[in-house]
Structures are given as C-alpha cells and as structure tokens.
Design a protein around this motif. Structure first.
Motif, PDB file in Angstrom:
ATOM      1  N   UNK A 372       0.873  -1.369   0.186  1.00 50.49           N
ATOM      2  CA  UNK A 372       0.060   0.014   0.095  1.00 50.49           C
ATOM      3  C   UNK A 372       0.801   1.277  -0.074  1.00 50.49           C
ATOM      4  N   UNK A 373       1.938   1.332   0.665  1.00 55.37           N
ATOM      5  CA  UNK A 373       2.918   2.239   0.864  1.00 55.37           C
ATOM      6  C   UNK A 373       3.306   2.619  -0.504  1.00 55.37           C
ATOM      7  N   UNK A 374       3.901   1.507  -1.111  1.00 59.17           N
ATOM      8  CA  UNK A 374       4.638   1.796  -2.553  1.00 59.17           C
ATOM      9  C   UNK A 374       3.726   2.394  -3.590  1.00 59.17           C
ATOM     10  N   UNK A 375       2.369   1.803  -3.538  1.00 58.19           N
ATOM     11  CA  UNK A 375       1.208   2.149  -4.322  1.00 58.19           C
ATOM     12  C   UNK A 375       1.158   3.637  -4.213  1.00 58.19           C
ATOM     13  N   UNK A 376       1.147   3.922  -2.935  1.00 57.54           N
ATOM     14  CA  UNK A 376       0.606   5.560  -2.816  1.00 57.54           C
ATOM     15  C   UNK A 376       1.763   6.231  -3.163  1.00 57.54           C
ATOM     16  N   UNK A 377       2.859   6.066  -2.815  1.00 59.43           N
ATOM     17  CA  UNK A 377       4.205   6.640  -3.082  1.00 59.43           C
ATOM     18  C   UNK A 377       4.424   7.067  -4.661  1.00 59.43           C
ATOM     19  N   UNK A 378       4.570   5.813  -5.263  1.00 61.12           N
ATOM     20  CA  UNK A 378       4.657   5.933  -6.741  1.00 61.12           C
ATOM     21  C   UNK A 378       3.337   6.677  -7.344  1.00 61.12           C
ATOM     22  N   UNK A 379       2.477   6.531  -6.905  1.00 56.33           N
ATOM     23  CA  UNK A 379       1.195   7.394  -7.452  1.00 56.33           C
ATOM     24  C   UNK A 379       1.272   8.961  -7.314  1.00 56.33           C
ATOM     25  N   UNK A 380       1.614   9.196  -6.182  1.00 55.18           N
ATOM     26  CA  UNK A 380       2.267  10.610  -5.845  1.00 55.18           C
ATOM     27  C   UNK A 380       3.198  11.225  -6.484  1.00 55.18           C
ATOM     28  N   UNK A 381       4.247  10.394  -6.772  1.00 59.93           N
ATOM     29  CA  UNK A 381       5.395  11.142  -7.722  1.00 59.93           C
ATOM     30  C   UNK A 381       4.857  10.951  -9.013  1.00 59.93           C
ATOM     31  N   UNK A 382       4.008  10.097  -9.650  1.00 61.56           N
ATOM     32  CA  UNK A 382       3.669  10.094 -11.082  1.00 61.56           C
ATOM     33  C   UNK A 382       2.755  11.233 -11.436  1.00 61.56           C
TER      34      UNK A 382
END
Length: 423
Positions: A372-382
């Motif tokens: 969940x953390x990786x999903x949220x962080x990658x989405x935020x950067x992208x």
C-alpha cells in the motif's frame, strides 16, 4: 503533473526493507523500476542487481558516489540502518529527489526536525515508511471511525505483541539490540503504533507518560546451566529462545527469507553454523550485549481530551496488533483480521473480515502495508497527487515527538508534554 513512463528509483540500503520495496517494482514494471543501488554488502547489492538487471555505474558501495553525477533517478528509497538516515535524506532532498525514508526519521529529536525542515523546503515529495497506515485493515477502521458510527472517540487500548522469537531475533541478538547502535525500543519498533493511533483518532498526542524496562533478557534471569552460545548449550533443545532451533528450523524448512536472511547472506548449513558459532545471532539471550527494553506501556492524552494506552511486549506468540476503540456511541475491537463494531442499543454486533494480505511481520509485508505504501508513493510521484500519502513530514514528526516524549517520561518517571508541529 503526469508521468507516463515508470517512476525510477535509487535504493540506498539493500537489506530486508530496501529489498522488499524494490521487489514491489518487479511486480509493477509499468509503474516503477530500480535504476541504481547503493549498498556496501556485496551479496545484497548483487541480489538487487541481478533481479533488476543493473550493471556498472548503476551499482555503488556508497550513496555519496551518486551525488557527483547527473540525477540518477526520480526518487530515492533510503532503507539504511536507523543511525544512517540523516545524511542521505538531507542530501537527496536538497538535490530535488523525491524521498521515501524508512522509519524512524532519525534517532534524535533534533535530527528528525532537521530532516522534516529540509523536506518542507524541497521540491520533492517526502514520505516516511509508516506502513501500518497503508493496510486494508487500517483503511477499514479509519472509515468506520470517520463515519461517526462510534460517536466521539473517548479512549483507545492498543497492544503490539512483538512475539518471543522476534524480540530475541531483532532486539536481543539483532541490529536493534543496543540503543547506541540504532535507537531506543519504542522508536525502533513502536513508532509505527504511536503514529497509527494518532492517525486513527485523528488528533495529535498532547501529553504522555510511560513505564517499562529490560525485565527478562539479562544474565540474572538465565536458567541454570545456560552457556553464552546456543550451539554448545545443554538447554538448546528445550529453551524457547534457542537460536539453533529457530534458525536451523527455518533453513531445514526452506524458509530463507526474513528473518534468516538477516543472519546469513548465503543460506547454507555451513554459513549458518559459522554465524551461530561466531556471530551475534548465536548468542544466548541471557548473555547478549542488549540494553533496549523488552516491555513498555505508554499512557497518552490526545489534543481533544481522548485518552489512550499502548502496550508493547515481547512475551507472547506474536501476530497482529490488537485494538479496542471506545466511543460515545459504540465500541470497535479488532485482532488485525476481524473487526467487530457494536453500536450502543443495536441488536447485534457487526463483523467485518479483513482481506488476507500476509502476516504482520516484515516477512509478510506488514499485512499489505508495504504494498500500500509503494502504491501511494509511486502514484504521488507520477501524478503529483499526494492525497494518498498519510505519512508525510509533518504528520510523521508529530508522532515521533510523542515517542521521544514517552521515552523521556519513562526514564524520568514523569508526565511529558508533546510539542505541537506547525501546519
């Protein structure tokens, strides 16, 4: 802002945590990929290199080598040991990288504030790896609390059952056994939980007190006949903390991930026997050089007057955290897999089953929190949309300050106020 190509990452620190986050990218190559790794351990660096197809200049021993080059990636994951977070976090933030920092921020309050101050000035997105905030279990509880079905939150009880073998592995024999080498136990293990409680209640913590200590894992508690190392101890077959039973059992079962991977880089009987004979993971839990606590209780008052009690103990079977939330209109209880809600006057208790996303340990992905953390962080950067980030600088610093205050309270035997974080 929108990024069509995968978000690129540099991994700084390729131990268990760094490797787990990098592994997420192997399952989502269209969204993110590793393009560089900084790691002193040859085996761990080579493992990520092989998995992600990295060669040559993409592999470095020291993260500082990357600073003199053109920007290596969009983002950096910093997963070094606790005491080595500050310098790389600040250096990469000042160069405009997006930074995902393993918890805790830093071992001291001053260093934690410095990181967050730099992050606030940085152009990059910054988040701390408080993975518990990103589990399906947490999303469910938070939605129930925010719906108002429990009314106003009046008090909370929360237990972190570290587990007898996990306590022995990580906090008696392992990397977090001594405060001077990492940080104190409440920060190393339970900053997750204090942060989680603040997130669920929706209020900052205003004051704390705490009790606890190193009760059992010391020489005075050693059973008669115990020897400094498990390999030659006559009690090794009956002692519940036997290193030979734990680690050889994992190897024999083919379970070579965490925690065995922290004991040996190459999972063979020869390497394991050498580690148990010479390394820290083969020491008797009663004759190790550990000094962090093995149990601790924190009492807290939130800014709106709600109260909370948190218990961390290594003397249990482990498993998911257990929580009870007491509201003015109802009560919620959960064992990490099942959530029960009773609204006062209702004829029945509602039961919600949480989808299975692995166990609560690092080896199990923290119940879906790592993903969940990786999903949220990658989405935020992208995309530039940071609404899915629940562990930004200000929120994480706020809970860290509560943890620092609780430890001061434990040592001084006093109630401590928690400094508010602006913004």
């Amino acid at each position: 802002m929108h990024q069509d190509s995968p978000v690129t990452f540099t991994i700084v620190g390729a131990g268990n945590r760094g490797h787990n986050y990098a592994s997420w990218m192997l399952n989502h190559p269209d969204r993110a990929r590793v393009v560089a790794v900084a790691e002193r351990n040859d085996v761990r660096r080579a493992r990520i290199a092989d998995e992600h197809g990295l060669t040559g200049a993409q592999l470095v021993d020291d993260w500082r080598e990357l600073l003199d080059r053109p920007r290596a990636s969009d983002a950096v994951i910093i997963a070094t040991q606790d005491r080595f977070h500050v310098d790389p976090a600040i250096a990469f933030l000042e160069r405009g990288y997006h930074v995902l920092l393993e918890k805790p921020l830093a071992p001291t309050e001053e260093e934690s504030r410095r990181i967050v101050e730099v992050a606030a000035r940085s152009e990059g997105i910054f988040a701390v790896c408080h993975v518990l905030l990103y589990t399906p279990h947490t999303r469910l509880i938070k939605s129930i609390v925010d719906s108002g079905r429990l009314g106003t939150i009046v008090s909370v009880q929360h237990l972190e059952p570290v587990g007898y073998w996990h306590q022995a592995h990580s906090y008696v024999r392992g990397n977090w056994r001594r405060e001077e080498d990492s940080t104190f136990m409440l920060m190393a293990k339970s900053s997750h939980d204090i942060d989680w409680l603040q997130h669920i209640v929706g209020q900052p913590i205003a004051s704390v007190s705490s009790f606890g200590g190193l009760q059992h894992f010391r020489s005075e508690a050693a059973p008669a006949g115990a020897t400094p190392r498990c390999v030659d101890c006559p009690l090794q077959r009956t002692c519940p903390y036997s290193a030979t039973t734990l680690y050889r059992g994992l190897l024999d079962a083919g379970d070579t991930g965490w925690p065995l991977e922290t004991v040996v880089d190459i999972p063979t009987r020869e390497e394991l026997d050498r580690a148990l004979t010479d390394g820290p993971y083969g020491r008797c839990v009663y004759y190790a050089d550990n000094d962090v606590v093995d149990h601790q209780v924190v009492a807290m008052q939130f800014a709106d007057g709600a109260s909370g009690v948190f218990t961390m103990t290594g003397f249990n079977a482990g498993g998911h955290r257990r929580t009870t939330i007491f509201g003015s209109k109802g009560e919620l209880s959960t064992d990490g897999e099942r959530v029960e809600v009773y609204q006062f006057g209702a004829p029945t208790t509602e039961v919600f089953e949480v989808a299975a996303y692995g166990d609560a340990t690092a080896g199990g992905g923290h119940g879906g929190g790592d993903e969940g953390l990786m999903d949220a962080f990658v989405h935020a950067v992208a995309t530039g949309d940071e609404r899915g980030i629940h562990s930004g600088g200000a929120a994480s610093l706020s809970s860290h300050l509560a943890v620092f205050a609780a430890e001061r309270g434990r040592r001084l035997g006093s109630v401590q106020s928690v400094s508010p974080v602006p913004g």
